[in-house]
Design an enzyme around this catalytic site. Structure first.
Site, PDB file in Angstrom:
ATOM      1  CB  ALA A 175      14.843  14.893  -2.555  1.00 15.10           C
ATOM      2  CG  ASN A 176      10.391  12.922  -0.423  1.00 13.53           C
ATOM      3  OD1 ASN A 176      11.283  13.487   0.198  1.00 13.53           O
ATOM      4  ND2 ASN A 176       9.151  13.373  -0.444  1.00 13.53           N
TER       5      ASN A 176
ATOM      6  CB  THR B  85      -0.535   3.426  -5.390  1.00 13.17           C
ATOM      7  OG1 THR B  85      -0.772   4.808  -5.696  1.00 13.17           O
ATOM      8  CG2 THR B  85       0.849   3.040  -5.883  1.00 13.17           C
TER       9      THR B  85
ATOM     10  N   GLY C  19      -3.670  -1.433  -1.275  1.00 11.21           N
ATOM     11  CA  GLY C  19      -2.519  -2.008  -1.960  1.00 11.21           C
ATOM     12  C   GLY C  19      -2.308  -1.416  -3.336  1.00 11.21           C
TER      13      GLY C  19
ATOM     14  N   GLY D 164       3.808   7.571  -1.168  1.00  7.06           N
ATOM     15  CA  GLY D 164       3.851   7.272  -2.603  1.00  7.06           C
ATOM     16  C   GLY D 164       5.281   7.338  -3.134  1.00  7.06           C
ATOM     17  CG  ASP D 165       7.368  10.929  -2.986  1.00  9.71           C
ATOM     18  OD1 ASP D 165       6.825  10.913  -4.101  1.00  9.71           O
ATOM     19  OD2 ASP D 165       7.344  11.921  -2.229  1.00  9.71           O
TER      20      ASP D 165
ATOM     21  CB  ALA E  31       6.689   5.605   4.140  1.00 16.15           C
TER      22      ALA E  31
END
Ligand code: RIB
Length: 299
Positions: free
Chosen positions: A40-41, A217, A222, A248-249, A279
Site C-alpha cells: 500500500a505504501n 539503496t 543514496g 524505502g517504499d 519521506a
C-alpha cells in the site's frame, strides 16, 4: 499504469527515546496509528508521484480495513481489486527510536490469504507495457505466480526484496528490476561485509549473468544501480531523519512511477532518492509520503 500486488497494513506506532534491547522495557513518548503495509505504501507513493495505480490486495472485515485504505482512496488509486476477507486486516507493530531508526513486527492477517490465483488475476487485469510492483509481505506462491505470468507477457516487474526471506532470494531472479537495501543485497547473494567496491563488483557480476536491472539503496549515501550495462548513482537530500519507516517504499513507488512516465533510469533514480529522503522528515509511513510537487521542487 502501475499495478501493485501486495500488503495493506494498519501501523501501530510507538516512539521511544531509544529502541529497547531484547527483554528490556523502555518508556514510550507517543502513540499513533497510520495506514501502512509495503504494498500500500508503494502504491500510494506511485499515485502521489502522478501515475495511475491499481492495488490488488486483501483487507480484513474489521475496524482497520477502512482507515488502512483511506489515503489510497483519497489519492484516486483503483481499489476495485482489494478484497475484504474474513478475519483481521494486516497489522504492523512499529517502534521508532529518537534517531529515527525503527523495529517492526508484521502480523499478515488478510494479506496472508492471497494465493496464486490472485497473482494470476492481478496480471490478467494488466496491459502490455504496464509495470507490476511486488514485495514480500504476501505469500510467496502468490508473488511467484504473478511474476511468472508477467514474465510471459511484456510486463515489467519491479520487485522489492523486503522483507528479505529465502523465498525472496529464489523469486528475485524472475524480476525485471530488483530493488534491495544493502543488507538485503548481501543476503540475496549470500555474502556479507561488502564495502562499496566489492558491492559494485558483485552487482556487476550478477547483472552480467542475469541482465536484470539491480538497484541497491544505501540509506543516507543514496543509491547505486546497474542498468543496461551502465553503473548509475543518485544521491538523496542531506536530512536529519525523524522517522525512516516507509522511506524505502516511497523510493520504490517513485521509481516505478518515474519509469511509467518515461523518465530515463538515471533521472528516475534521482527523483526516487529525493522522494525517499523527504519521506524521512515526518512520522508514519503513508502520511510522510511526499507529493510530486514537493519532490520535483527538490530534484
Ligand atoms: O516498509 C514500511 C512498512 O513495513 C510499514 O508501513 C509496515 O506496515 C511494514 O509493513
Amino acid at each position: 499504469m502501475i499495478t501493485v500486488f501486495g500488503s495493506v497494513n494498519m501501523d501501530l506506532i510507538a516512539t521511544t527515546a531509544r529502541l529497547p534491547e531484547p527483554g528490556e522495557t523502555v518508556a514510550g513518548t507517543s502513540f499513533a496509528t497510520a495506514a501502512g503495509g509495503k504494498g500500500a505504501n508503494q502504491a500510494l507513493a506511485a499515485a502521489r508521484a502522478g501515475s495511475s495505480v491499481r492495488m490488488v490486495a486483501a483487507v480484513g472485515q474489521d475496524e482497520f480495513a477502512a482507515p488502512a485504505l483511506a489515503l489510497l482512496k483519497d489519492a484516486g488509486t483503483d481499489l476495485s481489486a482489494v478484497s475484504p476477507v474474513p478475519g483481521p486486516t494486516g497489522t504492523a507493530l512499529i517502534l521508532v527510536g529518537g534517531d529515527g531508526e525503527n523495529m517492526i513486527a508484521v502480523v499478515p492477517g488478510a494479506n496472508g490469504t492471497l494465493d496464486a490465483d490472485d497473482g494470476a488475476a492481478a496480471v490478467a487485469g494488466m496491459a502490455d507495457g504496464d509495470i507490476l510492483m511486488l514485495q514480500m509481505e504476501i505469500p510467496a506462491d502468490a508473488v511467484e505466480k504473478a511474476m511468472v505470468e508477467a514474465k510471459s507477457r511484456a510486463i515489467r516487474t519491479l520487485f522489492n526484496t523486503a522483507p528479505l526471506t529465502p523465498d525472496a532470494i529464489r523469486l528475485a531472479g524472475l524480476a525485471t528490476i530488483v530493488v534491495a537495501n544493502e543488507t538485503e543485497f548481501e543476503l540475496l547473494i549470500g555474502k556479507s561485509g561488502l564495502d562499496a567496491e566489492s558491492r559494485l563488483a558483485e552487482m556487476q557480476a550478477l547483472h552480467a549473468k542475469t541482465g536484470q536491472t539491480l538497484v541497491v539503496t544505501l540509506g543516507g549515501d543514496g543509491v547505486v544501480a546497474l542498468h543496461d550495462g551502465q553503473v548509475l548513482r543518485a544521491k538523496g537530500l542531506v536530512i536529519d531523519p525523524v522517522d525512516t519507516v516507509g522511506a524505502g517504499d516511497t523510493f520504490c513507488g517513485y521509481l516505478a512511477a518515474s519509469l511509467d512516465q518515461g523518465l530515463s533510469f538515471e533521472a528516475a533514480l534521482r527523483r526516487a532518492a529525493v522522494a525517499g529522503s523527504l519521506a524521512c522528515l515526518k512520522p508514519g509511513a503513508q502520511p510522510a509520503i511526499p507529493l510530486f510537487s514537493d519532490v520535483d521542487a527538490r530534484v
